[in-house]
Each structure stands twice: as C-alpha cells, then as structure tokens.
Design a protein around this motif. Structure first.
Motif, short mmCIF file in Angstrom:
data_model
loop_
_atom_site.label_atom_id
_atom_site.label_comp_id
_atom_site.label_asym_id
_atom_site.label_seq_id
_atom_site.Cartn_x
_atom_site.Cartn_y
_atom_site.Cartn_z
N SER A 184 9.62 8.67 4.74
CA SER A 184 8.53 7.93 4.13
C SER A 184 8.42 8.24 2.64
O SER A 184 8.30 7.33 1.81
N LEU A 185 8.48 9.50 2.29
CA LEU A 185 8.29 9.89 0.90
C LEU A 185 9.48 9.49 0.03
O LEU A 185 9.31 9.15 -1.15
N ASN A 186 10.68 9.50 0.59
CA ASN A 186 11.86 9.12 -0.19
C ASN A 186 11.85 7.63 -0.53
O ASN A 186 12.51 7.21 -1.49
N ALA A 187 11.14 6.84 0.27
CA ALA A 187 11.03 5.41 -0.01
C ALA A 187 9.96 5.10 -1.05
O ALA A 187 9.81 3.94 -1.47
N PHE A 188 9.23 6.12 -1.47
CA PHE A 188 8.12 5.93 -2.40
C PHE A 188 8.58 5.28 -3.70
O PHE A 188 7.88 4.46 -4.30
N VAL A 189 9.78 5.63 -4.16
CA VAL A 189 10.28 5.14 -5.44
C VAL A 189 10.41 3.63 -5.47
O VAL A 189 10.31 3.01 -6.53
N PHE A 190 10.59 2.99 -4.31
CA PHE A 190 10.77 1.54 -4.29
C PHE A 190 9.49 0.79 -4.65
O PHE A 190 9.54 -0.41 -4.93
N ASN A 191 8.37 1.49 -4.65
CA ASN A 191 7.13 0.87 -5.11
C ASN A 191 7.14 0.63 -6.61
O ASN A 191 6.25 -0.04 -7.13
N PHE A 192 8.11 1.20 -7.30
CA PHE A 192 8.21 1.06 -8.76
C PHE A 192 9.55 0.44 -9.14
O PHE A 192 10.04 0.64 -10.25
N ALA A 193 10.11 -0.36 -8.22
CA ALA A 193 11.44 -0.93 -8.43
C ALA A 193 11.46 -1.95 -9.57
O ALA A 193 12.49 -2.15 -10.22
N SER A 194 10.34 -2.61 -9.80
CA SER A 194 10.28 -3.60 -10.87
C SER A 194 8.84 -3.75 -11.33
O SER A 194 7.90 -3.36 -10.63
N LYS A 195 8.67 -4.36 -12.50
CA LYS A 195 7.32 -4.61 -12.99
C LYS A 195 6.59 -5.61 -12.10
O LYS A 195 5.37 -5.52 -11.93
N VAL A 196 7.34 -6.56 -11.54
CA VAL A 196 6.72 -7.55 -10.66
C VAL A 196 6.10 -6.86 -9.44
O VAL A 196 4.97 -7.18 -9.04
N VAL A 197 6.84 -5.93 -8.85
CA VAL A 197 6.34 -5.21 -7.68
C VAL A 197 5.08 -4.43 -8.04
O VAL A 197 4.10 -4.44 -7.29
N ALA A 236 0.81 -1.21 0.00
CA ALA A 236 0.00 0.00 0.00
C ALA A 236 0.84 1.25 0.00
O ALA A 236 0.42 2.29 -0.46
N GLY A 237 2.03 1.20 0.54
CA GLY A 237 2.89 2.37 0.60
C GLY A 237 4.33 1.94 0.49
O GLY A 237 4.63 0.80 0.15
N PRO A 238 5.28 2.85 0.79
CA PRO A 238 6.68 2.52 0.70
C PRO A 238 7.08 1.28 1.48
O PRO A 238 7.96 0.56 1.08
N ALA A 239 6.42 1.04 2.61
CA ALA A 239 6.65 -0.22 3.32
C ALA A 239 5.34 -0.97 3.31
O ALA A 239 4.30 -0.42 3.61
N ALA A 240 5.40 -2.25 2.99
CA ALA A 240 4.16 -3.02 2.88
C ALA A 240 3.72 -3.53 4.24
O ALA A 240 3.33 -4.66 4.41
N SER A 241 3.77 -2.67 5.23
CA SER A 241 3.37 -3.04 6.59
C SER A 241 3.06 -1.77 7.35
O SER A 241 3.23 -0.67 6.86
N GLY A 242 2.60 -1.96 8.61
CA GLY A 242 2.28 -0.79 9.43
C GLY A 242 1.08 -0.07 8.88
O GLY A 242 0.21 -0.63 8.24
N SER A 243 1.06 1.25 9.09
CA SER A 243 -0.09 2.01 8.64
C SER A 243 0.19 2.71 7.33
O SER A 243 -0.48 3.65 6.96
N ARG A 244 1.22 2.28 6.62
CA ARG A 244 1.52 2.89 5.33
C ARG A 244 0.34 2.75 4.39
O ARG A 244 -0.31 1.73 4.31
N GLY A 245 0.10 3.79 3.61
CA GLY A 245 -0.81 3.65 2.50
C GLY A 245 -2.24 4.00 2.75
O GLY A 245 -3.10 3.62 1.98
N ALA A 246 -2.55 4.72 3.81
CA ALA A 246 -3.94 5.05 4.03
C ALA A 246 -4.36 6.19 3.13
O ALA A 246 -3.57 7.00 2.73
N ALA A 247 -5.64 6.27 2.84
CA ALA A 247 -6.14 7.28 1.93
C ALA A 247 -7.30 8.02 2.55
O ALA A 247 -8.18 7.42 3.15
N PRO A 248 -7.35 9.37 2.41
CA PRO A 248 -8.44 10.12 3.01
C PRO A 248 -9.80 9.65 2.50
O PRO A 248 -10.78 9.69 3.22
N SER A 249 -9.88 9.22 1.24
CA SER A 249 -11.17 8.83 0.69
C SER A 249 -11.71 7.56 1.33
O SER A 249 -12.83 7.18 1.08
N LEU A 250 -10.90 6.90 2.15
CA LEU A 250 -11.36 5.68 2.81
C LEU A 250 -11.87 5.95 4.21
O LEU A 250 -12.12 5.04 4.98
#
Length: 260
Positions: free
Chosen positions: A169-182, A5-19
C-alpha cells in the motif's frame, strides 16, 4: 467512496483517524468549512422493517454457463470508522499473488484463477465488503472463502504478512503524484467533499500505524462469514449440485429483469 483518497482510488484506501465519529464535527477543510455529511451521517445498520437476507445464497440461472460467477458480501464501513486503516491492510493480506485468498483458493485448491476481496468506505454512509471469483465449483469456493475469513477473525496476521501488505500500500503512494492532472483532480475531489487537503498524508500515517492486533480486532468487528450473502450465477442445475454437495441446501432462485 472517495476517488483519489489513497494509492488506489477505490476500496477503503485513504481513511483518516480525524474522521472518526467522535471527532467528526471538528474536522474542517482548508477553507474552514466542516467536512460535509459527518455530523448527520446515518451509519447505523439496515432498517428494521426490511427482511434480513443474512446468510442466504441466491442462484441466478444462466443455462450452459459452466463457470459460475460468485459474489459474497455484507455491510461494510464508512470513512468515519476508525477501523478503515486496518481493513485496508487486511484487504492487502487477502489479495494478490501470495495473498491468503490466492493461496487457499488458487494455489492449494485450484478453484479459481482469480479471487479478491475489498471494502468500500463512502464518506457519509456504510459501504460494502465484497469478495468475488469465478469457478466451476461454487460450493467449495464458498467454503474456502468462509474458512479464510474465519481464520482472520480468530488469529492475528503474521508480522511478515502485515509488513508485506503495508509495504504494498505504501509503495503505491507515489502514484498519487504521477502527474499534475492527478494531483489537481484529487484536490478538487477533496474540496467538493469537504475533506482536508492533507487527507492523503493522514491516510499514509494511518497505514503506517497499523499493528497485528488492529487487524484482528477490525476483522472480528466487521467480518461475519456465516452471515454473508452469496450470489451465484451460472447453469442452475450444475451449480446447485455443487452447492448442495458442499452443504448449502437452502438456495433461493433469483431472477434478474430482462435487459432492454
């Protein structure tokens, strides 16, 4: 919790206001399906017919184990809560080199080599807030954990601490696009859970918007240091002396079932 969901696939990363609960029924994914679980999710507190363990300390005896494992926790948040961003940032303020837990417990007191705290945020139910570390002085470690959490419920973080946590947190955002598999894995998870395809970008915007007052308000709503349950595992006689010396006199023995 939501994987990827976010830079780390754990914790509370990735929450969205619309939810948030008030807008949940209107949330749809790219296929037009409503986000599953949000309309009927039960995020209320614990059942009234279950005895409350709030504030209790449990001790698991492991004879000869002189480095105790200490875990502290309390009910946390679901992904629907509007505070998920602020709590994600607060976790960043606590953790890592230079974080408040690191400074208070390792650098200043030398109580533990590593210590960390985090929130889980499942989609359709409340998760947990958990802090953990290993130490030979569990009583003092619990005191320092409670003191640190209490400080964050009484005063807002400094602009420097807030900026550092958000940048990490924001600097780790790029790792969400590290590969096509991810990327494919993330989209698959989003579709299975009924999350919007741009969920990860909602996450980033939410983190960027967090201010000092947001962190303070979220900490006051979701952190209750004196009510958190603690589990200590180590040599019972030794660890009990440490706990009692720190003022924790009500200690409940806890036996784990034997492993098969």
């Amino acid at each position: 919790q939501v994987a990827g969901a976010g830079p780390a696939a754990s914790g509370s990363r990735g929450a969205a206001p619309s939810l948030a609960p008030e807008s949940a029924p209107a949330v749809q994914n790219a296929n037009g399906r409503p986000v599953r679980g949000l309309e009927t999710a039960d995020v209320a507190g614990p059942r009234a017919d279950v005895p409350s363990p709030l504030g209790k300390i449990y001790l698991i005896d492991r004879p000869g184990l002189m480095q105790a494992s200490v875990v502290v926790g309390e009910p946390g948040i679901s992904l629907q809560e509007g505070d998920v961003y602020a709590l994600d940032v607060l976790a960043g303020i606590y953790n890592g080199f230079g974080g408040e837990l690191f400074n208070a417990i390792r650098s200043q007191k030398g109580l533990a080599y590593s210590v960390a705290a985090r929130w889980d945020a499942p989609l359709d139910h409340r998760g947990l807030f958990v802090a953990a570390g290993q130490t030979s002085e569990p009583g003092e470690l619990l005191v320092q954990l409670r003191d640190t959490f209490s400080r964050t419920t009484s005063s807002a973080p400094s602009p420097e601490a807030l900026s550092s946590a958000k940048d990490e947190s924001l600097n780790a955002f790029v790792f969400n696009f590290a590969s096509k598999v991810v990327q494919l894995q993330r989209l698959l998870v989003y579709d299975l859970l009924g999350l919007p395809e741009d969920y990860i970008f909602q996450y980033r915007r939410g983190i960027e918007a967090v201010q000092e007052a947001d962190v303070l308000g979220a900490a006051q709503r979701w952190l209750h240091p004196g009510q958190q349950v603690a589990v200590v595992m180590g040599d019972a006689a030794t660890m009990k002396r440490s706990l009692e010396a720190a003022g924790f006199t009500e200690i409940t023995p806890l036996e784990l079932p034997p492993l098969d």
